[in-house]
Design a protein around this motif. Structure first.
Motif, PDB file in Angstrom:
ATOM      1  N   ALA A 146     -74.777 -57.783  84.896  1.00 60.77           N
ATOM      2  CA  ALA A 146     -74.823 -56.560  85.693  1.00 60.77           C
ATOM      3  C   ALA A 146     -75.381 -55.413  84.867  1.00 60.77           C
ATOM      4  O   ALA A 146     -76.133 -54.579  85.374  1.00 60.77           O
ATOM      5  CB  ALA A 146     -73.421 -56.222  86.185  1.00 60.77           C
ATOM      6  N   ASP A 147     -75.031 -55.391  83.613  1.00 60.92           N
ATOM      7  CA  ASP A 147     -75.512 -54.350  82.724  1.00 60.92           C
ATOM      8  C   ASP A 147     -77.024 -54.427  82.575  1.00 60.92           C
ATOM      9  O   ASP A 147     -77.725 -53.426  82.633  1.00 60.92           O
ATOM     10  CB  ASP A 147     -74.848 -54.511  81.346  1.00 60.92           C
ATOM     11  CG  ASP A 147     -74.141 -53.233  80.944  1.00 60.92           C
ATOM     12  OD1 ASP A 147     -74.192 -52.272  81.713  1.00 60.92           O
ATOM     13  OD2 ASP A 147     -73.549 -53.206  79.849  1.00 60.92           O
TER      14      ASP A 147
ATOM     15  N   ASN B 222     -83.403 -64.084  84.323  1.00 66.50           N
ATOM     16  CA  ASN B 222     -83.717 -65.315  85.038  1.00 66.50           C
ATOM     17  C   ASN B 222     -82.849 -65.422  86.290  1.00 66.50           C
ATOM     18  O   ASN B 222     -83.313 -65.822  87.352  1.00 66.50           O
ATOM     19  CB  ASN B 222     -83.466 -66.508  84.118  1.00 66.50           C
ATOM     20  CG  ASN B 222     -83.970 -67.785  84.751  1.00 66.50           C
ATOM     21  OD1 ASN B 222     -84.663 -67.764  85.756  1.00 66.50           O
ATOM     22  ND2 ASN B 222     -83.625 -68.888  84.155  1.00 66.50           N
ATOM     23  N   SER B 223     -81.596 -65.030  86.157  1.00 70.07           N
ATOM     24  CA  SER B 223     -80.697 -65.029  87.310  1.00 70.07           C
ATOM     25  C   SER B 223     -80.937 -63.809  88.190  1.00 70.07           C
ATOM     26  O   SER B 223     -80.537 -63.786  89.333  1.00 70.07           O
ATOM     27  CB  SER B 223     -79.238 -65.020  86.825  1.00 70.07           C
ATOM     28  OG  SER B 223     -78.983 -66.173  86.051  1.00 70.07           O
ATOM     29  N   ALA B 224     -81.581 -62.820  87.620  1.00 66.72           N
ATOM     30  CA  ALA B 224     -81.809 -61.572  88.349  1.00 66.72           C
ATOM     31  C   ALA B 224     -82.702 -61.804  89.560  1.00 66.72           C
ATOM     32  O   ALA B 224     -82.686 -61.023  90.505  1.00 66.72           O
ATOM     33  CB  ALA B 224     -82.450 -60.549  87.421  1.00 66.72           C
ATOM     34  N   GLN B 225     -83.466 -62.863  89.519  1.00 67.47           N
ATOM     35  CA  GLN B 225     -84.364 -63.145  90.639  1.00 67.47           C
ATOM     36  C   GLN B 225     -83.581 -63.444  91.897  1.00 67.47           C
ATOM     37  O   GLN B 225     -84.047 -63.226  92.993  1.00 67.47           O
ATOM     38  CB  GLN B 225     -85.237 -64.350  90.299  1.00 67.47           C
ATOM     39  CG  GLN B 225     -86.160 -64.061  89.133  1.00 67.47           C
ATOM     40  CD  GLN B 225     -86.933 -65.294  88.723  1.00 67.47           C
ATOM     41  OE1 GLN B 225     -88.053 -65.478  89.126  1.00 67.47           O
ATOM     42  NE2 GLN B 225     -86.303 -66.130  87.939  1.00 67.47           N
TER      43      GLN B 225
ATOM     44  N   HIS C  97     -79.184 -59.757  94.680  1.00 69.22           N
ATOM     45  CA  HIS C  97     -79.504 -59.043  95.922  1.00 69.22           C
ATOM     46  C   HIS C  97     -80.380 -57.815  95.718  1.00 69.22           C
ATOM     47  O   HIS C  97     -81.484 -57.771  96.237  1.00 69.22           O
ATOM     48  CB  HIS C  97     -78.197 -58.679  96.650  1.00 69.22           C
ATOM     49  CG  HIS C  97     -78.364 -57.584  97.636  1.00 69.22           C
ATOM     50  ND1 HIS C  97     -77.560 -56.475  97.656  1.00 69.22           N
ATOM     51  CD2 HIS C  97     -79.273 -57.421  98.622  1.00 69.22           C
ATOM     52  CE1 HIS C  97     -77.982 -55.680  98.618  1.00 69.22           C
ATOM     53  NE2 HIS C  97     -79.004 -56.220  99.220  1.00 69.22           N
ATOM     54  N   PRO C  98     -79.922 -56.795  94.927  1.00 73.91           N
ATOM     55  CA  PRO C  98     -80.829 -55.652  94.706  1.00 73.91           C
ATOM     56  C   PRO C  98     -81.978 -56.103  93.819  1.00 73.91           C
ATOM     57  O   PRO C  98     -81.746 -56.556  92.719  1.00 73.91           O
ATOM     58  CB  PRO C  98     -79.959 -54.629  93.967  1.00 73.91           C
ATOM     59  CG  PRO C  98     -78.574 -55.192  93.951  1.00 73.91           C
ATOM     60  CD  PRO C  98     -78.684 -56.661  94.188  1.00 73.91           C
ATOM     61  N   ARG C  99     -83.170 -56.013  94.297  1.00 70.23           N
ATOM     62  CA  ARG C  99     -84.313 -56.535  93.560  1.00 70.23           C
ATOM     63  C   ARG C  99     -84.462 -55.859  92.205  1.00 70.23           C
ATOM     64  O   ARG C  99     -84.444 -54.645  92.086  1.00 70.23           O
ATOM     65  CB  ARG C  99     -85.572 -56.303  94.376  1.00 70.23           C
ATOM     66  CG  ARG C  99     -86.716 -57.108  93.874  1.00 70.23           C
ATOM     67  CD  ARG C  99     -87.637 -57.459  95.036  1.00 70.23           C
ATOM     68  NE  ARG C  99     -88.960 -56.916  94.950  1.00 70.23           N
ATOM     69  CZ  ARG C  99     -89.630 -56.722  93.806  1.00 70.23           C
ATOM     70  NH1 ARG C  99     -89.044 -56.905  92.669  1.00 70.23           N
ATOM     71  NH2 ARG C  99     -90.846 -56.307  93.844  1.00 70.23           N
ATOM     72  N   VAL C 100     -84.563 -56.658  91.188  1.00 75.21           N
ATOM     73  CA  VAL C 100     -84.697 -56.135  89.830  1.00 75.21           C
ATOM     74  C   VAL C 100     -86.166 -56.190  89.406  1.00 75.21           C
ATOM     75  O   VAL C 100     -86.777 -57.251  89.448  1.00 75.21           O
ATOM     76  CB  VAL C 100     -83.846 -56.977  88.851  1.00 75.21           C
ATOM     77  CG1 VAL C 100     -83.997 -56.450  87.433  1.00 75.21           C
ATOM     78  CG2 VAL C 100     -82.389 -56.967  89.284  1.00 75.21           C
ATOM     79  N   PRO C 101     -86.695 -55.044  89.002  1.00 72.17           N
ATOM     80  CA  PRO C 101     -88.116 -54.990  88.585  1.00 72.17           C
ATOM     81  C   PRO C 101     -88.333 -55.679  87.246  1.00 72.17           C
ATOM     82  O   PRO C 101     -88.618 -55.041  86.243  1.00 72.17           O
ATOM     83  CB  PRO C 101     -88.394 -53.486  88.496  1.00 72.17           C
ATOM     84  CG  PRO C 101     -87.069 -52.863  88.215  1.00 72.17           C
ATOM     85  CD  PRO C 101     -86.054 -53.731  88.897  1.00 72.17           C
TER      86      PRO C 101
END
Length: 130
Positions: free
Chosen positions: A26-27, A64-67, A70-74
DNA sequence: GCATTGACGAAGG
DNA sequence: CCCTTCGCCAATG
């Protein structure tokens, strides 16, 4: 005390979230989302901001998990210290990352971000955390 | 529970 | 100056 700062995301911030979602992740997401448009940063810079500067690899792992978050990570704004788009192959398409950066006026020449040092955004400096 | 891996980074040859 | 090696931490097999 120089090496005691490597586990802040786990020791001081236990997983209050649901299982499978560590605060470390999350950080990372939070920092990446705060990257200004048209700017880029490196895994090491994010890691340093989080306190685990020695483990820039974990940042990439989190992204890698950020994909799937839910909130799209740039994630396209995050490159390695050399300015190379090392994670482009992990996008939907290998050209997706370059295309996204190009829309933000961040051009890529020969797998490397043009004026990388100019566009570099250091969370530890610019963001001025506590 | 140990061994391998991984979107990195710094140092050494 | 380019390529190789080691280190670091967490997740996965």
């Amino acid at each position: 005390m120089k090496k005691a700062n490597k586990k802040i995301s786990r020791e001081e911030k236990p997983r209050n979230l649901k299982s499978g979602e560590y605060n470390f992740y999350a950080d990372v997401y939070d920092v990446v989302r705060q990257i200004p448009k048209g700017r880029v940063t490196s895994y090491g810079a994010i890691a340093q901001y989080l306190g685990t500067k020695m483990s820039a690899r974990m940042v990439g792992w989190a992204l890698n998990s950020a994909q799937h978050v839910h909130p799209r990570v740039p994630a396209q704004r995050v490159v390695n210290r050399n300015g190379m788009l090392t994670g482009k192959m992990h996008f939907s398409t290998p050209t997706e990352m370059e295309a996204l950066l190009k829309k933000e006026k961040v051009f890529v020449k020969d797998e490397v971000v043009v004026d990388f040092e100019k566009k570099f955004w250091d969370p530890s400096k610019e963001l001025t955390l506590k």
